[in-house]
Every structure is written in structure tokens, then in C-alpha cells.
Design an enzyme around this catalytic site. Structure first.
Site, mmCIF file in Angstrom:
data_model
loop_
_atom_site.group_PDB
_atom_site.id
_atom_site.type_symbol
_atom_site.label_atom_id
_atom_site.label_comp_id
_atom_site.label_asym_id
_atom_site.label_seq_id
_atom_site.Cartn_x
_atom_site.Cartn_y
_atom_site.Cartn_z
ATOM 1 N N GLU A 130 41.269 36.867 27.072
ATOM 2 C CA GLU A 130 39.961 36.416 27.570
ATOM 3 C C GLU A 130 39.834 34.894 27.442
ATOM 4 O O GLU A 130 40.469 34.302 26.575
ATOM 5 C CB GLU A 130 38.840 37.127 26.793
ATOM 6 C CG GLU A 130 38.781 36.797 25.316
ATOM 7 C CD GLU A 130 37.690 37.579 24.598
ATOM 8 O OE1 GLU A 130 37.693 38.824 24.665
ATOM 9 O OE2 GLU A 130 36.835 36.924 23.961
ATOM 10 N N ASP A 174 33.740 44.678 25.965
ATOM 11 C CA ASP A 174 33.119 43.382 25.662
ATOM 12 C C ASP A 174 34.189 42.326 25.397
ATOM 13 O O ASP A 174 33.879 41.149 25.293
ATOM 14 C CB ASP A 174 32.216 43.540 24.421
ATOM 15 C CG ASP A 174 31.390 42.295 24.132
ATOM 16 O OD1 ASP A 174 30.868 41.696 25.095
ATOM 17 O OD2 ASP A 174 31.262 41.911 22.950
ATOM 18 N N HIS A 197 32.038 39.196 25.948
ATOM 19 C CA HIS A 197 32.150 39.006 24.493
ATOM 20 C C HIS A 197 30.795 38.627 23.882
ATOM 21 O O HIS A 197 30.657 37.550 23.272
ATOM 22 C CB HIS A 197 33.221 37.965 24.152
ATOM 23 C CG HIS A 197 33.787 38.136 22.767
ATOM 24 N ND1 HIS A 197 35.071 37.806 22.430
ATOM 25 C CD2 HIS A 197 33.232 38.601 21.619
ATOM 26 C CE1 HIS A 197 35.283 38.043 21.154
ATOM 27 N NE2 HIS A 197 34.169 38.525 20.625
ATOM 28 N N ALA A 237 35.640 45.160 19.898
ATOM 29 C CA ALA A 237 36.382 44.573 18.767
ATOM 30 C C ALA A 237 37.296 43.447 19.253
ATOM 31 O O ALA A 237 36.916 42.272 19.199
ATOM 32 C CB ALA A 237 37.163 45.665 18.054
ATOM 33 N N ARG A 238 38.467 43.792 19.731
ATOM 34 C CA ARG A 238 39.396 42.804 20.266
ATOM 35 C C ARG A 238 40.123 43.402 21.467
ATOM 36 O O ARG A 238 40.555 44.562 21.421
ATOM 37 C CB ARG A 238 40.431 42.393 19.207
ATOM 38 C CG ARG A 238 39.911 41.405 18.168
ATOM 39 C CD ARG A 238 39.586 40.047 18.780
ATOM 40 N NE ARG A 238 39.094 39.091 17.820
ATOM 41 C CZ ARG A 238 37.803 38.832 17.567
ATOM 42 N NH1 ARG A 238 36.851 39.505 18.206
ATOM 43 N NH2 ARG A 238 37.448 37.920 16.685
HETATM 44 C C1 DGY Z 1 33.856 37.901 15.766
HETATM 45 O O1 DGY Z 1 33.030 37.439 14.975
HETATM 46 O O2 DGY Z 1 35.017 38.115 15.456
HETATM 47 C C2 DGY Z 1 33.364 38.190 17.143
HETATM 48 O O3 DGY Z 1 34.322 38.629 17.986
HETATM 49 C C3 DGY Z 1 32.585 37.024 17.706
HETATM 50 O O4 DGY Z 1 31.337 37.193 17.193
#
Ligand code: DGY
Length: 318
Positions: free
Chosen positions: A266, A261, A284, A236-237
Site C-alpha cells: 500500500e 483496510d 488504512h 491488520a496488515r
Molecule cells: C498501526 O498502528 O499499526 C496501524 O496500522 C496504523 O494505525
């Protein structure tokens, strides 16, 4: 009527760049380097098409030329944009919801399996030419089938992960602010507090949005509530995780393995992750499939176009 001017901050898939050139006076770039000087680069643009690595904080929004009416982000997440600052300047924002849920859920499943089954270690062993052959005790991991999967953030991506994980025979629990209706819940078990949720999570998948409300949600106290030897993944983040706490837990064995990921700050990441065998690290890649990136490009371009035409697209954020 002249076509609107669209400033694009990164290289896009070829079909999307072609569409941008067809629909706009598109200012494309051959580069994937973060923007530095929006005021000059976006001069005269009606819209800016940015990406998650472009920080559009209040300072950057203030520096946007007066011509900019729309920011479209090539992502579903918009925590890199100061939405309140955009709103205050009358700039509309749109994103890429729905179209990346399956690809991102696949990436989370990849991390779950790779972390639980020690795929990173195995790959490194083979590549290093150090594999001596099959052995009964070699690289034993954890079977995910029959385990409990806890999903923190049961939005579109979380629900896709639940659907896929059911196919692996996992029991699904989720933590969110509100309970889903039964047709979306599909038998997943809702938790309205960490104390009932975390101790059940043999595998924990983080799927909540980034931003101040979830910053360092996975901290030392919450990690302490997970079962010993659990697996944690984050597609996610990076901001959801307190890196120091996760690294300590990976060292102590409280968390057996992690799959990441996304990272705080980052593309830089906490250097200690690189020293740990029991963490799988991806750059990512969540939405990185050809089909998905094309779909993301189409939806963000169509949102920008609709806003410039005075309409309200379904992917409007503000
Ligand atoms: C998003 O869309 O927020 C992702 O992290 C990148 O695809």
C-alpha cells in the site's frame, strides 16, 4: 540543557505537533510524502518519529545519522522497521500499543458489516443514480448475528473485536499460538490448528501482526478450508493475504465478500480488487479517529522522551 532534536516524517495532529514543539527542537513537516533521504533529513536528530508508510529496512537504518538514538513509530505495528538492524546499531524503538485497539476493532466491525451486508455495492448504486427503489431480492447479504466469527490473532485488537462481536450475537473462535487465560478469553473458543479453526469461520477477521512469520498466511490452501460463502476482513496488515488467492476465491464465491483496510505494497493495491463488487476497500483507516490519533501521538512522544532520559517506557519495542 538544549531540548533534544526530533525529526518527524509526516504531518501530525495539531495538538501533537504543539506538544512536540514544546518538548523538543521539533523538525516538523507539512507533508505526508514518504521520506527519501534520511541521512540528510535526520542529520543531527536525537530521535526520529516515523509512520507505517516509512520503510526503515536495514539499508535505511544503516543510513541514519549517528546522532539518532531512538525511533518512535506512530503505530502499534512495527513491521516497517528492521528491529534487528536497529538493535544492532544500539537504536531503541517504541510504538503506540493499547490506545488504538478500540478504534481498530471498530474498523474491523465496520468491514465485517459492510462486506456481509453489501454496503459498498449499495452505496455505489445510490451514488450512480441507479437505485430504482426497494425490492424483495435487492442486494441480499448475510446476517452476521448468530454466525461464527474466527479471529486470527487474539491480541488486544482481536479481543476488542470479540467483545464488540458478542454484542452482535456472534460465536467467537480464535486461532493463536497460545491459549488466553479465562478472563481474557471471555468464552471465546481457542484453536491450536488451522484444521479445526478455518472450517468454522463463517466470518474470518485477520488480526495478527505483519512480518515474515505471517506473510501470505491467508493463502489458497487455507482459503480452501473456509466454509463456502464465508466473509473475510483484514484490518491488520496487507502482507497477511495472498492477493491472488483471495481474488480467485472472491470470483468463485468460495469467499462471498471481503473487507480490506490494508494492502500488500500500500498505498498501491492489486488492480483486480477494483474490478470486484464484493470487496469493500478502505484506505488504512483503522486507527483514524481524532481521539485515537491524539492518544497515539501522546504515547509515542512520551516513549521517545523516556528513552532519551534513560528510562524504559511501557511502549518500548527494543
Ligand atoms: C498501526 O498502528 O499499526 C496501524 O496500522 C496504523 O494505525
Amino acid at each position: 540543557m538544549p531540548k533534544p532534536v526530533l525529526f518527524v516524517t509526516r504531518r501530525l495532529p495539531a495538538s501533537i505537533e504543539a506538544q512536540a514543539q514544546q518538548d523538543y527542537q521539533a523538525r516538523l513537516t507539512p507533508s505526508d510524502v514518504a521520506i527519501t533521504d534520511l541521512l540528510t533529513q535526520a542529520e543531527g536528530a536525537d530521535a526520529v518519529l516515523c509512520c507505517p508508510g516509512d520503510t526503515l529496512d536495514s539499508k535505511a537504518i544503516a543510513a541514519l545519522p549517528a546522532s539518532v538514538k531512538v525511533i518512535g513509530t506512530f503505530s502499534v505495528g512495527y513491521d516497517h522497521i528492521d528491529i534487528a538492524a536497529a538493535k544492532a546499531r544500539g537504536i531503541r524503538v517504541c510504538n503506540t500499543p493499547d490506545v488504538l485497539s478500540v478504534a481498530t476493532a471498530e474498523c474491523a466491525m465496520l468491514l465485517i458489516l459492510a462486506a456481509a451486508r453489501r454496503a459498498g455495492e449499495g452505496e455505489r448504486l445510490v451514488r450512480a443514480g441507479k437505485w430504482d427503489g426497494w425490492a424483495p431480492t435487492q442486494l441480499m447479504g448475510t446476517q452476521v448475528s448468530g454466525r461464527r466469527l474466527g479471529i486470527f490473532g487474539m491480541g488486544r485488537i482481536g479481543r476488542e473485536i470479540a467483545r464488540m462481536a458478542r454484542g452482535f450475537g456472534m460465536e467467537i473462535h480464535y486461532r493463536d499460538m497460545t491459549r488466553l487465560p479465562p478472563d481474557l478469553e471471555q468464552g471465546a473458543i481457542f484453536h491450536d490448528n488451522d484444521d479445526s479453526f478455518l472450517p468454522l469461520c463463517q466470518v474470518l477477521s485477520l488480526n495478527a501482526p505483519g512480518g515474515d512469520g505471517t506473510r501470505h498466511w491467508l493463502n489458497e490452501a487455507r482459503i480452501g478450508k473456509l466454509p463456502m460463502g464465508s466473509v473475510v476482513v483484514n484490518a491488520a496488515r496487507g502482507t497477511l493475504v495472498d492477493d491472488g488467492a483471495l481474488i480467485a476465491a472472491l470470483r468463485s464465491g468460495q469467499i462471498a465478500a471481503a473487507g480490506l483496510d490494508v494492502y500488500n505494497g500500500e498505498p498501491r493495491l492489486h488492480a483486480d480488487y477494483l474490478t470486484l463488487e464484493n470487496v469493500v476497500l478502505l484506505p488504512h483507516l483503522g486507527s483514524a479517529t481524532t481521539e485515537t490519533r491524539d492518544a497515539m501521538g501522546r504515547i509515542v512522544l512520551s516513549g521517545i522522551g523516556a528513552i532519551l532520559a534513560g528510562e524504559t517506557p511501557s511502549n518500548l519495542v527494543v
